[in-house]
Enzyme design. Structure first.
Site, PDB file in Angstrom:
ATOM      1  CB  CYS A  47      15.411  11.670  -9.361  1.00 11.85           C
ATOM      2  SG  CYS A  47      13.620  11.667  -9.486  1.00 11.85           S
ATOM      3  CB  SER A  49      12.313   7.911 -10.281  1.00 12.37           C
ATOM      4  OG  SER A  49      11.198   8.754 -10.291  1.00 12.37           O
ATOM      5  CG  HIS A  52      10.156   5.243  -6.199  1.00 13.56           C
ATOM      6  ND1 HIS A  52       9.859   5.200  -4.866  1.00 13.56           N
ATOM      7  CD2 HIS A  52       9.504   6.319  -6.685  1.00 13.56           C
ATOM      8  CE1 HIS A  52       9.071   6.226  -4.558  1.00 13.56           C
ATOM      9  NE2 HIS A  52       8.845   6.921  -5.650  1.00 13.56           N
ATOM     10  CG  HIS A  68      16.016   9.435 -13.995  1.00 15.92           C
ATOM     11  ND1 HIS A  68      16.196   8.914 -12.744  1.00 15.92           N
ATOM     12  CD2 HIS A  68      15.009  10.313 -13.891  1.00 15.92           C
ATOM     13  CE1 HIS A  68      15.316   9.463 -11.914  1.00 15.92           C
ATOM     14  NE2 HIS A  68      14.587  10.332 -12.586  1.00 15.92           N
ATOM     15  CB  CYS A 175      14.516  13.943 -13.823  1.00 20.40           C
ATOM     16  SG  CYS A 175      12.949  13.314 -13.133  1.00 20.40           S
TER      17      CYS A 175
HETATM   18  P1  CND Z   1      11.841  13.556  -2.482  1.00 19.33           P
HETATM   19  O1  CND Z   1      12.069  12.377  -1.621  1.00 19.33           O
HETATM   20  O2  CND Z   1      12.940  14.535  -2.652  1.00 19.33           O
HETATM   21  O3  CND Z   1      10.553  14.372  -1.974  1.00 19.33           O
HETATM   22  C1  CND Z   1       9.408  13.753  -1.475  1.00 19.33           C
HETATM   23  C2  CND Z   1       8.830  14.660  -0.385  1.00 19.33           C
HETATM   24  O4  CND Z   1       7.610  14.061   0.080  1.00 19.33           O
HETATM   25  C3  CND Z   1       9.727  14.797   0.838  1.00 19.33           C
HETATM   26  O5  CND Z   1       9.894  16.174   1.146  1.00 19.33           O
HETATM   27  C4  CND Z   1       8.981  14.058   1.941  1.00 19.33           C
HETATM   28  O6  CND Z   1       9.154  14.628   3.221  1.00 19.33           O
HETATM   29  C5  CND Z   1       7.543  14.195   1.491  1.00 19.33           C
HETATM   30  N1  CND Z   1       6.653  13.170   2.019  1.00 19.33           N
HETATM   31  C6  CND Z   1       6.909  11.841   2.210  1.00 19.33           C
HETATM   32  N2  CND Z   1       5.832  11.220   2.736  1.00 19.33           N
HETATM   33  C7  CND Z   1       4.885  12.171   2.894  1.00 19.33           C
HETATM   34  C8  CND Z   1       3.555  12.147   3.375  1.00 19.33           C
HETATM   35  N3  CND Z   1       2.989  11.013   3.818  1.00 19.33           N
HETATM   36  N4  CND Z   1       2.851  13.301   3.383  1.00 19.33           N
HETATM   37  C9  CND Z   1       3.408  14.457   2.962  1.00 19.33           C
HETATM   38  N5  CND Z   1       4.675  14.547   2.466  1.00 19.33           N
HETATM   39  C10 CND Z   1       5.398  13.402   2.442  1.00 19.33           C
HETATM   40  O7  CND Z   1      11.372  12.975  -3.911  1.00 19.33           O
HETATM   41  P2  CND Z   1      11.422  13.670  -5.375  1.00 19.33           P
HETATM   42  O8  CND Z   1      10.980  15.081  -5.255  1.00 19.33           O
HETATM   43  O9  CND Z   1      12.715  13.334  -6.022  1.00 19.33           O
HETATM   44  O10 CND Z   1      10.309  12.785  -6.119  1.00 19.33           O
HETATM   45  C11 CND Z   1       8.960  12.867  -5.737  1.00 19.33           C
HETATM   46  C12 CND Z   1       8.145  11.828  -6.485  1.00 19.33           C
HETATM   47  O11 CND Z   1       8.148  12.153  -7.879  1.00 19.33           O
HETATM   48  C13 CND Z   1       8.701  10.399  -6.379  1.00 19.33           C
HETATM   49  O12 CND Z   1       7.642   9.474  -6.277  1.00 19.33           O
HETATM   50  C14 CND Z   1       9.419  10.229  -7.703  1.00 19.33           C
HETATM   51  O13 CND Z   1       9.534   8.878  -8.072  1.00 19.33           O
HETATM   52  C15 CND Z   1       8.469  10.977  -8.595  1.00 19.33           C
HETATM   53  C16 CND Z   1       9.011  11.308  -9.959  1.00 19.33           C
HETATM   54  C17 CND Z   1       8.125  11.327 -11.017  1.00 19.33           C
HETATM   55  C18 CND Z   1       8.579  11.627 -12.283  1.00 19.33           C
HETATM   56  C19 CND Z   1       7.620  11.734 -13.404  1.00 19.33           C
HETATM   57  O14 CND Z   1       8.064  11.863 -14.557  1.00 19.33           O
HETATM   58  N6  CND Z   1       6.309  11.706 -13.142  1.00 19.33           N
HETATM   59  C20 CND Z   1       9.919  11.889 -12.493  1.00 19.33           C
HETATM   60  N7  CND Z   1      10.779  11.851 -11.446  1.00 19.33           N
HETATM   61  C21 CND Z   1      10.346  11.593 -10.189  1.00 19.33           C
HETATM   62 ZN    ZN Z   2      13.163  11.607 -11.749  1.00 21.06          ZN
END
Ligand code: CND
Ligand code: ZN
Ligand code: ZN
Length: 375
Positions: A47, A49, A52, A68, A175
């Protein structure tokens, strides 16, 4: 040969330093103490995260074993454990549910007091670690540490799932799927006939698209700078997809024009300040709801005039899709088995665990949605 009652030596991916590749190491995994569970991991997803932490966007103590979004089988249990037993198929829960704190007792909210995503953590509930590598203690990551052949978690951070569940798929319920889907159905509470915008079409954002569709949204607009994600987004329910780089004006203005004043629900599943603000601004100023899902950069701030909220907008966020984990994960697994939602389109790559760095390269290059690593 049974491993119960013994320290286990196995392979794990250790992150020793920020911005360095994972190092596959032999680690020692100690016995589970009272109210702890040792799990033989079968699969783990990757994921953003986890990424990150590698870049320092999410600050956690190093060295650490990340991961995770896994699924596995209970190997042994510590004294007093009653909710799982050796041989059970389980999913580790990065958002625990102790069942006793004010959050667990409140019908709203899911960030159990036993874990806060914003504090560094890095240990079991008793403040110590169960991993050792080259004689050094290695930190845990948000109660899970699934990038290891064996891991130890607190009982409040693991739940038994249906024995029929295919672990290589349902690991995503640990997740990405639940985080995205729950953000639509639980956190925003998307309504039938509504218009939604989802920023970021990775594993989390695409799961939000699935949730918006399941909730009956009439229009779901995907927003991403990688057009390679649009076909899957449309397959999963997006009615339109747009790339902000194709427009001169800010994307919230484009979305407002497309929707006659703003969307009903917007979601940010990227983790950037600029897109979190764009997502807020694109929802209708009188009744729009915008949900922060992406993890924003640590120790920086976004300056926002509360006037943006005065007319009636709601700005909220959630971890793990707002789900109380122990209650919800077995039900989500049952729903997957009953074909209520798909997971296959989210899994673009399956790699052996040793190729973990390749899996992260695929994430950063935008070529994968989810890579699942098998042990
Ligand atoms: P992933 O990298 O797979 O997807 C992110 C998407 O965003 C990609 O398709 C990118 O092309 C796109 N992107 C990047 N920059 C831009 C931009 N400037 N404008 C538009 N699109 C863009 O990531 P993921 O889906 O695994 O995770 C997404 C977020 O969710 C990430 O920040 C992660 O840390 C977070 C997250 C949150 C939680 C929670 O519990 N809230 C749990 N897990 C992950
Ligand atoms: Zn996650
Ligand atoms: Zn609790």
């Amino acid at each position: 040969m049974s491993t119960a009652g013994k320290v286990i030596k196995c392979k794990a991916a250790v992150l020793w330093e920020l911005n360095k590749p994972f190092s596959i190491e032999e680690v020692e995994v100690a016995l589970p103490k009272a109210y702890e569970v040792r799990i033989k991991m079968v699969v783990t997803g990757i994921c953003h995260s986890d990424a990150h932490v590698v870049t320092g966007t999410l600050v956690k103590p190093l060295p650490v074993i990340l991961g995770h979004e896994g699924a596995g089988i209970v190997e042994s249990i510590g004294e007093g454990v009653t909710t799982v037993k050796p041989g059970d198929k389980v999913i580790p829960l990065f958002t625990p549910q102790c069942g006793k704190c004010v959050v667990c007792e409140n019908p709203e909210g899911n960030q159990c007091e036993k874990m806060k995503i914003s504090i560094p953590g890095g240990t079991m509930q008793d403040g110590t670690t169960r991993f050792t590598c080259r004689g050094k203690p290695i930190h845990h990551f948000i109660n899970t540490s699934t990038f290891s052949e064996y891991t130890v978690v607190d009982e409040i951070s693991v739940v038994k799932i249906d024995a029929a569940a295919p672990l290589e798929k349902v690991c995503l319920i640990g997740c990405g799927f639940s985080t995205g889907y729950g953000s639509a159905v639980n956190v925003a509470k998307v309504t039938p006939g509504s218009t939604c915008a989802v920023f970021g079409l990775g594993g989390v954002g695409l799961s939000t698209v699935i949730g918006c569709k399941a909730a009956g949204a009439a229009r779901i607009i995907g927003v991403d700078i990688n057009k390679g994600k649009f076909a899957t987004a449309k397959e999963l329910g997006a009615t339109e997809c747009i790339n902000p780089q194709d427009f001169k004006k800010p994307i919230h203005e484009v979305l407002k024009e497309m929707t006659g004043g703003g969307v009903d629900f917007s979601f940010e599943a990227i983790g950037r300040f600029d897109t979190e603000l764009e997502a807020l601004l694109c929802c209708h100023e009188a009744f729009g709801v915008s949900v922060v899902i992406g993890v924003p950069p640590a120790s920086q701030k976004l300056s926002v005039n509360p006037m943006l909220l005065l007319a009636g907008r709601t700005w909220k966020g959630a971890i793990f899709g707002g789900y109380k984990s122990k209650n919800s994960v077995p039900k989500l697994v049952a729903d997957f088995l009953a074909r209520k939602f798909p997971l296959d389109p989210l899994i673009t790559h399956v790699l052996p665990f040793e190729k973990i760095n390749e899996g992260f390269d695929l994430l950063h290059s935008g070529k994968s949605i989810r890579t699942v690593l098998t042990f």
